[in-house]
Design a protein around this motif. Sequence first.
Motif: not given
Length: 224
Positions: A119-120, A143-159
């Motif tokens: 979950i990111g 969405w032009i910025g960091k929130a959406v791209a980073r949340a997507s990337k962070f979700s791939s880090f979890g677990n």
Amino acid sequence: MTNRFPNDDSFTFSNGYYCWVTAIFVDIRNSSALFGDEDKEKVAKVIKSFTSETIEILRNNDNLREIGIRGDCVYAIYTSPMKRDEYELAEKTFYINTFMKMLNELLLGRNLPEIKIGIGMSTSKELVIKAGRKDVGINSKVWIGKAVARASKFSSFGNKNGIAPLIFSKSSYDQFISFLEEKNRKSKPKEWFNKHYDEQLGTYYSANIIKTEFNSWILDGMKD
């Protein structure tokens, strides 16, 4: 410039909004193995259970501006002008993390495979525009910025690789941590998080927070 962006009805192809945005992505781990299972009906039941309940948790918020499914990932994007908004959205990630314990108990009881998720959650000021072709009715918000791209990337880090399932950007963490401390005065919420650093994404925090009452109900056999 505004701190909050409106619902779809206020968007046109000629305007845009620069405002605080928070994105949450919930991503299934090892989905290729799950989708490759020969029992397609079994896989369909698992995916339906995961997506329907995750969407139900994410959609119940007046600040929701977009929700959907991308492959094996459920996502939601919110306008989040206030720090309290960030806390309420973080609470959703805690509920989803706890819900997964319930879902896996139910899946095991039906001889279906367990699933793990990451979950990111990320927050930033974004430029939100409407793009596409007006005359053919094909359009979407961009969405032009960091929130959406980073949340997507962070979700791939979890677990994965020993990291806890919940991943928060520094901007999200900084906004909600004081509220989490206020709600849990007998505990030390900052100790629930591990701090990490990535050269491209910067500082982020991982945690495995659950809702205790919800979890107790699960452990008690999910009885009314």
